[in-house]
Design an enzyme around this catalytic site. Structure first.
Site, PDB file in Angstrom:
ATOM      1  N   LYS A  74      -2.655  10.471  14.347  1.00 54.08           N
ATOM      2  CA  LYS A  74      -1.086  10.238  15.103  1.00 54.08           C
ATOM      3  C   LYS A  74      -1.242  11.093  16.293  1.00 54.08           C
ATOM      4  CE  LYS A  74       0.832   8.230  11.488  1.00 54.08           C
ATOM      5  NZ  LYS A  74       0.799   6.741  11.522  1.00 54.08           N
ATOM      6  N   GLU A  90      -3.010   6.246  17.325  1.00 54.51           N
ATOM      7  CA  GLU A  90      -1.699   6.197  17.449  1.00 54.51           C
ATOM      8  C   GLU A  90      -1.075   7.118  18.348  1.00 54.51           C
ATOM      9  OE1 GLU A  90       0.276   4.075  13.817  1.00 54.51           O
ATOM     10  OE2 GLU A  90      -1.045   5.689  12.896  1.00 54.51           O
ATOM     11  N   LYS A 132       0.986  -1.137   0.047  1.00 54.13           N
ATOM     12  CA  LYS A 132       0.133  -0.014  -0.097  1.00 54.13           C
ATOM     13  C   LYS A 132       1.037   1.216  -0.143  1.00 54.13           C
ATOM     14  CE  LYS A 132      -1.192   1.859   3.888  1.00 54.13           C
ATOM     15  NZ  LYS A 132      -0.135   2.421   4.740  1.00 54.13           N
ATOM     16  N   HIS A 155      -1.385  -5.135   6.042  1.00 50.13           N
ATOM     17  CA  HIS A 155      -0.859  -5.980   7.022  1.00 50.13           C
ATOM     18  C   HIS A 155      -1.819  -5.949   8.364  1.00 50.13           C
ATOM     19  CE1 HIS A 155       0.399  -2.031   8.831  1.00 50.13           C
ATOM     20  NE2 HIS A 155       0.374  -2.895   9.906  1.00 50.13           N
ATOM     21  N   HIS A 209      -6.245   0.234   5.733  1.00 42.57           N
ATOM     22  CA  HIS A 209      -6.633  -0.614   7.007  1.00 42.57           C
ATOM     23  C   HIS A 209      -8.086  -0.482   7.452  1.00 42.57           C
ATOM     24  CE1 HIS A 209      -2.393  -0.971   6.537  1.00 42.57           C
ATOM     25  NE2 HIS A 209      -1.975   0.201   7.379  1.00 42.57           N
ATOM     26  N   LYS A 261      -3.315  -9.551  10.846  1.00 37.31           N
ATOM     27  CA  LYS A 261      -3.261  -9.700  12.188  1.00 37.31           C
ATOM     28  C   LYS A 261      -4.108 -10.942  12.924  1.00 37.31           C
ATOM     29  CE  LYS A 261      -2.641  -4.786  13.205  1.00 37.31           C
ATOM     30  NZ  LYS A 261      -1.224  -4.625  13.862  1.00 37.31           N
ATOM     31  N   ASP A 308      -3.718   7.078   4.322  1.00 36.67           N
ATOM     32  CA  ASP A 308      -2.715   6.106   4.793  1.00 36.67           C
ATOM     33  C   ASP A 308      -3.408   5.098   5.800  1.00 36.67           C
ATOM     34  OD1 ASP A 308      -0.412   5.188   5.806  1.00 36.67           O
ATOM     35  OD2 ASP A 308      -0.147   6.406   7.551  1.00 36.67           O
TER      36      ASP A 308
HETATM   37  C1  BG6 Z   1       1.039   1.689   8.333  1.00 40.69           C
HETATM   38  C2  BG6 Z   1       0.975   3.136   8.085  1.00 40.69           C
HETATM   39  O1  BG6 Z   1       0.541   1.163   7.046  1.00 40.69           O
HETATM   40  O2  BG6 Z   1       0.292   1.078   9.140  1.00 40.69           O
HETATM   41  C3  BG6 Z   1       1.552   3.898   9.401  1.00 40.69           C
HETATM   42  O3  BG6 Z   1       1.593   3.695   6.871  1.00 40.69           O
HETATM   43  C4  BG6 Z   1       0.868   3.496  10.475  1.00 40.69           C
HETATM   44  O4  BG6 Z   1       1.366   5.178   9.165  1.00 40.69           O
HETATM   45  C5  BG6 Z   1       1.036   1.749  10.632  1.00 40.69           C
HETATM   46  O5  BG6 Z   1       1.564   3.812  11.749  1.00 40.69           O
HETATM   47  C6  BG6 Z   1       0.274   1.201  11.691  1.00 40.69           C
HETATM   48  O6  BG6 Z   1       0.320  -0.261  11.787  1.00 40.69           O
HETATM   49  P1  BG6 Z   1       0.171  -1.044  13.146  1.00 40.69           P
HETATM   50  O7  BG6 Z   1       0.311  -2.519  12.823  1.00 40.69           O
HETATM   51  O8  BG6 Z   1       1.549  -0.684  14.044  1.00 40.69           O
HETATM   52  O9  BG6 Z   1      -1.052  -0.725  13.970  1.00 40.69           O
END
Ligand code: BG6
Length: 467
Positions: A318, A208, A140, A170, A232, A174, A227
């Site tokens: 963020k 986050e 992505k 990703h 996601h 999970k 993003d």
């Molecule tokens: C990524 C984003 O795909 O996923 C990031 O580009 C983000 O900005 C991250 O921080 C979050 O992934 P995880 O698995 O740490 O929640």
């Protein structure tokens, strides 16, 4: 396996440690080779690539780079630079790896490169014949809007047919995402109430704590909506909202997820809060006038029989108060009139919720009301919590990337996104991309701009838990 972008951040943080973890767990094929690749300007020797891998695994891996397992993994690594005008070093490294495997092994290419580089790498794979019978994992963000996603799909389809394309997200690797399926479809306790008759609203919340962490160049051109949401969070929504698939085979599972995306109403900018944390514009590499959002909360709706009238609230950003991954289902309240309850006490009650925390390892919490012991009938909040940690033997757990790379090696596309699904999501996002509301400031460490409370009314965000 050929890792394009082999000296980049993703390969260092996730892919090399992940591949070694798979090798250590005995999940790699009996014979394999991993060839790192990058443009000639950043080329490494085989030895330098092995050192790079050792350092990456030391810093980010769950198993230490030592012993027989490491030795075998290290021996499988080599490097071959590739530029569109000169792919020879890569071709030589792949030929050498094929020889070591004693025949023509199937090639899996992982494109861990910035989106602008996708077309040239795909072209290179096509022109050199490496694409023949190969599978490709694409990172992505898959486009930044509908036309760019369509163009990218056209480029990839010119070399690979859809059955060999693995668009990776990703989050879908999970453990707890699979667990949403288990929870929903494996339990007569939950399955019958997973619909508009019983559920008032759904929250998919991924705050986050980290800031952009030096990724200004990427972030300025992307923002949180592209993003996190289009990738996601929408994907997660697909799993929370899908109809029961006829099986867990890729075609059945993906078909149900795509139907959810088909029923997604176009995102209404009036139901979106875009935020930017104070101090973002002073980060190195960020435009001092930047309108890029580092936070977004939105309300979306699915126009189908199961979910009509049930809003889905999605939030991510963020520099927020906590890093969490939480799905909350709010259930309808019964008539509570029979219980003596003063209003102020009643407003503190947080019941009738199911909270699925998909941090690895996650938990599932049912929130409900109980009677406080004593002579009076007084209701209090109560919780039943299931924790994955301690309930299962974690040695078998794989991290998102590990699980998905393993699936790609096995040719299982169940947890990968289809081209039409991605395009549909960009299509639904178009009204917001064309007319984004202005960004509103929020303090780092908070939960976003104040307007998020108005957005979710008459409900409340389930995070933070102590509000
Ligand atoms: C990524 C984003 O795909 O996923 C990031 O580009 C983000 O900005 C991250 O921080 C979050 O992934 P995880 O698995 O740490 O929640």
């Amino acid at each position: 396996m050929v890792l394009f972008g082999a000296t980049g951040d993703l390969v260092r943080r996730k892919l090399l440690p992940g591949l070694f973890h798979l090798a250590n767990a005995g999940l790699m094929p009996e014979n394999y080779r991993v060839v790192g690749s990058s443009p000639a300007a950043g080329a490494l020797s085989d030895e330098e690539f092995r050192t790079h891998a050792r350092e990456a695994v030391t810093e980010f891996g769950r198993s230490k780079p030592e012993g027989k397992a490491w030795q075998a993994f290290e021996e499988s690594l080599s490097f071959g630079a590739a530029d569109p005008e000169d792919p020879q070093p890569l071709l030589a490294a792949v030929r050498e790896a094929q020889r070591g495997l004693g025949g023509r092994a199937r090639l899996l290419a992982h494109l861990a490169v910035p989106p602008v580089a996708f077309p040239s790498v795909v072209q290179l794979l096509g022109d050199t014949g490496l694409a023949e019978d190969a599978r490709v994992i694409v990172e992505k963000p898959f486009g930044t809007d509908l036309p760019s996603a369509q163009a990218l799909n056209a480029t990839i389809h010119s070399v690979f047919d859809e059955s060999r394309i693995f668009r990776i997200d990703h989050f879908l690797g999970k453990e707890s995402v699979d667990n949403i399926l288990a929870l929903r479809f494996g339990n007569g306790l939950f399955e019958p109430i997973w619909n508009r008759d019983h559920i008032t609203h759904v929250q998919i919340d991924v705050p986050e704590e980290i800031s952009i962490e030096g990724r200004a160049r990427f972030f300025e051109g992307t923002g949180t909506f592209r993003d996190m949401i289009v990738t996601h969070l929408f994907q997660l929504m697909g799993f929370v909202a899908m109809e029961p698939p006829t099986s867990l085979e890729a075609h059945a599972l993906r078909a149900e997820k795509e139907k959810v995306f088909q029923s997604l109403r176009p995102v209404d900018p009036a139901h979106v809060v875009r935020g930017q944390y104070t101090g973002y514009r002073e980060e190195p590499g960020v435009d001092p006038q930047s309108d890029t959002e580092t936070f977004v909360a939105l309300r979306v709706e699915l126009d189908n029989w199961r979910w009509a009238g049930v809003p889905f609230f999605l939030r991510s950003g963020k520099s927020l108060g906590q890093g969490r991954h939480v799905v909350t289902l709010g259930f309808r309240e019964p008539a509570l009139r029979m219980f003596p309850m003063d209003v102020s006490h009643g407003s503190c009650l947080r019941s009738n919720e199911m909270v699925i925390d998909f941090d690895d390892p996650g938990s599932i919490t049912a929130r409900f009301l109980t009677k406080e012991p004593g002579p009076a009938m007084r209701l209090e909040n109560a919780e039943m919590v299931f924790q994955y940690a301690g309930s299962y033997n974690e040695v078998h757990a794989l991290e998102g990337y590990e699980r998905l790379i393993l699936d790609a090696m096995l040719g299982d596309q169940s947890l990968f996104t289809r081209s039409d699904g991605i395009e549909r999501l960009w299509e639904a996002a178009t009204p917001l991309l064309e007319k984004p509301p202005p960004v509103e400031p929020y303090a780092p460490g908070s939960w976003g701009p104040d307007r998020i409370h108005q957005l979710i009314e008459p409900y409340r965000w389930s995070l933070p838990a102590d509000q």
